[in-house]
Write an enzyme that holds these catalytic residues in place. Structure first.
Site, PDB file in Angstrom:
ATOM      1  N   LYS A  77     -34.968 -29.875  15.914  1.00 56.94           N
ATOM      2  CA  LYS A  77     -34.655 -29.213  14.640  1.00 56.94           C
ATOM      3  C   LYS A  77     -35.927 -28.631  14.027  1.00 56.94           C
ATOM      4  O   LYS A  77     -37.024 -29.127  14.274  1.00 56.94           O
ATOM      5  CB  LYS A  77     -34.086 -30.256  13.657  1.00 56.94           C
ATOM      6  CG  LYS A  77     -32.670 -30.693  13.930  1.00 56.94           C
ATOM      7  CD  LYS A  77     -32.200 -31.643  12.839  1.00 56.94           C
ATOM      8  CE  LYS A  77     -30.803 -32.169  13.127  1.00 56.94           C
ATOM      9  NZ  LYS A  77     -29.772 -31.123  13.128  1.00 56.94           N
TER      10      LYS A  77
ATOM     11  N   ASP B  24     -28.170 -39.299   8.610  1.00 58.92           N
ATOM     12  CA  ASP B  24     -27.201 -39.023   9.669  1.00 58.92           C
ATOM     13  C   ASP B  24     -26.413 -40.277  10.080  1.00 58.92           C
ATOM     14  O   ASP B  24     -25.577 -40.222  10.975  1.00 58.92           O
ATOM     15  CB  ASP B  24     -27.907 -38.394  10.879  1.00 58.92           C
ATOM     16  CG  ASP B  24     -27.032 -37.390  11.620  1.00 58.92           C
ATOM     17  OD1 ASP B  24     -26.026 -36.951  11.044  1.00 58.92           O
ATOM     18  OD2 ASP B  24     -27.360 -37.071  12.774  1.00 58.92           O
TER      19      ASP B  24
ATOM     20  N   ASP C 223     -31.938 -38.135  13.151  1.00 58.44           N
ATOM     21  CA  ASP C 223     -31.594 -37.041  14.063  1.00 58.44           C
ATOM     22  C   ASP C 223     -32.664 -35.960  14.039  1.00 58.44           C
ATOM     23  O   ASP C 223     -32.671 -35.086  13.183  1.00 58.44           O
ATOM     24  CB  ASP C 223     -30.233 -36.449  13.660  1.00 58.44           C
ATOM     25  CG  ASP C 223     -29.774 -35.352  14.625  1.00 58.44           C
ATOM     26  OD1 ASP C 223     -30.404 -35.213  15.694  1.00 58.44           O
ATOM     27  OD2 ASP C 223     -28.785 -34.674  14.301  1.00 58.44           O
TER      28      ASP C 223
ATOM     29  N   ARG D 205     -21.162 -35.929  18.356  1.00 58.09           N
ATOM     30  CA  ARG D 205     -19.911 -35.937  19.115  1.00 58.09           C
ATOM     31  C   ARG D 205     -20.053 -36.748  20.393  1.00 58.09           C
ATOM     32  O   ARG D 205     -19.072 -37.281  20.910  1.00 58.09           O
ATOM     33  CB  ARG D 205     -19.458 -34.494  19.379  1.00 58.09           C
ATOM     34  CG  ARG D 205     -20.414 -33.692  20.191  1.00 58.09           C
ATOM     35  CD  ARG D 205     -20.160 -32.190  20.084  1.00 58.09           C
ATOM     36  NE  ARG D 205     -20.693 -31.605  18.850  1.00 58.09           N
ATOM     37  CZ  ARG D 205     -20.575 -30.334  18.514  1.00 58.09           C
ATOM     38  NH1 ARG D 205     -19.907 -29.502  19.283  1.00 58.09           N
ATOM     39  NH2 ARG D 205     -21.101 -29.887  17.389  1.00 58.09           N
TER      40      ARG D 205
ATOM     41  N   GLU E 148     -25.392 -34.235  19.119  1.00 53.11           N
ATOM     42  CA  GLU E 148     -25.374 -35.604  19.653  1.00 53.11           C
ATOM     43  C   GLU E 148     -24.310 -36.478  18.997  1.00 53.11           C
ATOM     44  O   GLU E 148     -23.882 -37.474  19.576  1.00 53.11           O
ATOM     45  CB  GLU E 148     -26.756 -36.251  19.466  1.00 53.11           C
ATOM     46  CG  GLU E 148     -27.010 -36.924  18.104  1.00 53.11           C
ATOM     47  CD  GLU E 148     -26.938 -35.970  16.915  1.00 53.11           C
ATOM     48  OE1 GLU E 148     -27.147 -34.761  17.126  1.00 53.11           O
ATOM     49  OE2 GLU E 148     -26.658 -36.424  15.793  1.00 53.11           O
TER      50      GLU E 148
ATOM     51  N   ASP F 151     -28.927 -31.394  20.193  1.00 52.91           N
ATOM     52  CA  ASP F 151     -28.729 -31.659  18.764  1.00 52.91           C
ATOM     53  C   ASP F 151     -27.253 -31.865  18.427  1.00 52.91           C
ATOM     54  O   ASP F 151     -26.917 -32.298  17.338  1.00 52.91           O
ATOM     55  CB  ASP F 151     -29.323 -30.501  17.947  1.00 52.91           C
ATOM     56  CG  ASP F 151     -29.562 -30.868  16.492  1.00 52.91           C
ATOM     57  OD1 ASP F 151     -29.468 -32.077  16.165  1.00 52.91           O
ATOM     58  OD2 ASP F 151     -29.844 -29.956  15.689  1.00 52.91           O
TER      59      ASP F 151
ATOM     60  N   LYS G  90     -20.227 -42.536  12.365  1.00 52.97           N
ATOM     61  CA  LYS G  90     -21.459 -42.109  13.047  1.00 52.97           C
ATOM     62  C   LYS G  90     -22.663 -42.834  12.438  1.00 52.97           C
ATOM     63  O   LYS G  90     -22.941 -42.694  11.257  1.00 52.97           O
ATOM     64  CB  LYS G  90     -21.629 -40.589  12.919  1.00 52.97           C
ATOM     65  CG  LYS G  90     -22.934 -40.033  13.499  1.00 52.97           C
ATOM     66  CD  LYS G  90     -22.999 -38.501  13.407  1.00 52.97           C
ATOM     67  CE  LYS G  90     -24.346 -37.942  13.874  1.00 52.97           C
ATOM     68  NZ  LYS G  90     -24.455 -36.474  13.748  1.00 52.97           N
TER      69      LYS G  90
HETATM   70  N1  BES Z   1     -26.504 -34.339  12.108  1.00 56.85           N
HETATM   71  C1  BES Z   1     -26.307 -32.981  12.399  1.00 56.85           C
HETATM   72  C2  BES Z   1     -25.373 -32.276  11.420  1.00 56.85           C
HETATM   73  C3  BES Z   1     -25.880 -32.113  10.004  1.00 56.85           C
HETATM   74  C4  BES Z   1     -26.407 -30.916   9.598  1.00 56.85           C
HETATM   75  C5  BES Z   1     -25.766 -33.133   9.090  1.00 56.85           C
HETATM   76  C6  BES Z   1     -26.838 -30.748   8.299  1.00 56.85           C
HETATM   77  C7  BES Z   1     -26.199 -32.969   7.789  1.00 56.85           C
HETATM   78  C8  BES Z   1     -26.727 -31.766   7.395  1.00 56.85           C
HETATM   79  C9  BES Z   1     -25.684 -32.828  13.793  1.00 56.85           C
HETATM   80  O1  BES Z   1     -26.057 -33.788  14.712  1.00 56.85           O
HETATM   81  C10 BES Z   1     -26.153 -31.516  14.313  1.00 56.85           C
HETATM   82  O2  BES Z   1     -27.311 -31.365  14.541  1.00 56.85           O
HETATM   83  N2  BES Z   1     -25.222 -30.582  14.510  1.00 56.85           N
HETATM   84  C11 BES Z   1     -25.544 -29.293  14.998  1.00 56.85           C
HETATM   85  C12 BES Z   1     -24.543 -28.918  16.060  1.00 56.85           C
HETATM   86  C13 BES Z   1     -24.891 -27.665  16.812  1.00 56.85           C
HETATM   87  C14 BES Z   1     -26.105 -27.899  17.688  1.00 56.85           C
HETATM   88  C15 BES Z   1     -23.707 -27.254  17.640  1.00 56.85           C
HETATM   89  C16 BES Z   1     -25.500 -28.312  13.835  1.00 56.85           C
HETATM   90  O3  BES Z   1     -24.595 -28.428  12.998  1.00 56.85           O
HETATM   91  O4  BES Z   1     -26.382 -27.472  13.748  1.00 56.85           O
HETATM   92 ZN    ZN Z   2     -26.619 -35.610  13.956  1.00 55.71          ZN
HETATM   93 MN    MN Z   3     -27.884 -33.283  15.672  1.00 54.38          MN
END
Ligand code: BES
Ligand code: ZN
Ligand code: MN
Length: 504
Positions: free
Chosen positions: A283, A294, A276, A357, A355, A353, A271
């Protein structure tokens, strides 16, 4: 940055600092230290007798030579290495890392550190771990500081420039291990540098340029897909995430072809989300700056590919890194939008968010159909949920092939980058149902890391595939002795170890 092997007597070597291990429960400061006692006017025996450093991990004392008695070290540090029989590769890495940190505090740019095979590691593994510990510990990210003060937390005022690793044994095997450790650590340090660069510098096009530069340096093939090629490849999920950004997307493809011609490659998919913000599902501001990390999965793939090329491993490997920002604008994708992914499956975007996947499902489909890989591993800072599940001490591993998962668990253990398996049972699939599309891009709060992986599994087809969720391990503020606050380059060592095990 330089690491050299030293197989002759460290006692007669003129070094500003010699670091010797002392073990918990040991009888004295050890043979080498004991025989140096005379040069130090009895100071070693007194230091040991003081009880200030009796081998507990990290405990240390420094003694200084009173007068010149021929060649020898100026300072001697007795550094606790814990229990002798527990000195595995990771303890060696940390021990050498601590020695480097001690030199930084003393302001010496060169040191010699003694490592011993106390637990039957073998000469190659011992030297590899020592080289990794030294190189990783010496790295720092200085390029954005115009000056470095005495009490700078992140950077040493006097960086260590050379570590001499003193070890006993077969010089050929020690040198072979050292060479592996240096290549691995160079790859991991490259990943850390890329991670450390802020989002305004490390854009998708920057990552692509860096990948191309590294490829030319070590002899990898490199192909960069820009917007036109990405459109031609119908990678609409990647394009949907990119819609809200003014930075063009890239797909970075690195190829190492040193296996049998025509042999299906291993594929590493990382990735490469360079920042992000969450998109329209924005966020919170707190810690949002961390989202420059990210792209850690992509960085570790570039780092691992660099090491694989430098080591000329006799195997075919491809690295694929989809890269974009996830921002907001009037053009950004919206909750409720439906995307037709490269595979043909449609996805309803419930949360912009989620994104990672989306860009990975297109990259996995691209890797699978373009390269027909023997096995495919993706690496991603995918979910906050994995931080809740495992904290910072292990990445989650999930996949559709238990043998592959077992290989990755094993590689992680030997590389000191551990993973822990989470299940991928079919029962989780219903959380991803959408009333209008084939899949929803989120599965609700329960088992967030599992449903994210389940989403990806839908795009692996019948290719052997595993996924590493590194959101809790890629970066952090509580570094090990050979790490620093910030990007850790995780899991570069694991990836190289896995590919080495596959190369036989
Ligand atoms: N990049 C984030 C995941 C992340 C969170 C990385 C904390 C490092 C530290 C990812 O893109 C994300 O935002 N995931 C969301 C998914 C949710 C919306 C289903 C998450 O984990 O909150
Ligand atoms: Zn992300
Ligand atoms: Mn995200």
């Amino acid at each position: 940055m330089n690491v050299r092997l030293h197989t002759t007597d460290p006692r007669i070597h003129a070094s500003p600092l010699l670091v010797l291990p002392v073990y918990e429960g040991g009888e004295g400061a050890g043979e080498l230290a004991g025989s140096l006692d005379e040069h130090f006017g009895g100071a070693v025996a007194r230091a040991w007798a003081s009880g200030d450093a009796r081998g507990r991990t990290g405990e240390s004392v420094v003694v200084y030579r009173a007068e010149d008695k021929g060649p020898g070290p100026r300072r001697l540090m007795l550094l606790g290495a814990g229990k002798r029989e527990k000195l595995d590769a990771e303890q060696v890495r940390r021990f050498v890392g601590r020695a480097v940190r001690a030199a930084e505090r003393l302001g010496v740019a060169r040191l010699m550190v003694r490592v011993e095979d106390a637990s039957g590691l073998g000469e190659e593994r011992l030297a590899q771990a020592a080289a990794e510990g030294a190189m990783l510990a010496m790295w720092s990210f200085r390029e954005l500081k115009s000056s470095i003060g005495r009490d700078d937390e992140a950077q040493p005022e006097t960086p260590v420039e050379e570590v001499e690793v003193s070890a006993e044994g077969d010089a050929g095997r020690l040198e072979a291990g050292l060479r592996v450790g240096l290549a691995v650590a160079r790859g991991q340090n490259l990943a850390r540098t890329l991670q450390s660069r802020p989002g305004n510098q490390a854009t998708p096009s920057h990552l692509a340029e860096e990948a191309a530069r590294v490829a030319a340096e070590v002899g990898l093939e490199c192909r960069i897909l820009g917007p036109a090629e990405i459109r031609e490849e119908r990678m609409s999920a990647l394009l949907a995430v990119n819609q809200g950004s003014d930075q063009e997307p890239r797909v970075i493809v690195l190829e190492h072809r040193k296996g049998k011609p025509g042999e299906p490659p291993l594929a590493l998919v990382g990735k490469g989300l360079t920042f992000d913000a969450g998109g329209i599902s924005i966020k919170p501001a707190q810690n949002m700056e961390d989202m420059k990390f990210d792209m850690s999965g992509g960085a570790s793939v570039i780092g691992a590919m660099r090491a694989i090329a430098e080591l000329e491993l006799p195997v075919n490997v491809v690295g694929v890194i989809p890269s974009t920002e996830n921002l907001l604008s009037g053009k950004a994708m919206k909750p409720g939008d439906v995307i037709r992914t490269r595979s043909g499956k449609t996805v309803e975007v419930i949360n912009t968010d989620a994104e990672g996947r989306l860009i990975l499902c297109d990259a996995l489909d691209y890797a699978r159909t373009t390269f027909s890989p023997a096995a495919m591993v993706d690496i991603a800072t995918l979910t906050g949920s994995v931080v809740i599940a495992l904290g910072s001490h292990a990445a989650a591993v999930l996949g559709n092939d238990q043998a592959l998962i077992q290989e990755l668990l094993g590689a992680g253990d030997s590389a000191g980058e551990r993973c822990w398996q989470l299940p991928l049972w079919e029962e989780y699939k219903r959380q991803l149902r959408s009333p209008v599309a084939d899949l929803s891009n989120v599965g609700g709060r329960p088992a967030g890391s599992i449903t994210a992986a389940y989403f990806l599994s839908e795009f692996a087809g019948d290719t052997r595939w595993a996924h590493l969720d590194i959101a809790g391990t890629a970066y952090g503020a509580e570094p090990l002795p050979y790490q620093r606050k910030g990007g850790y380059g995780f899991p570069t060592r694991l990836l190289v170890e896995w590919v080495r095990s596959r190369a036989g």
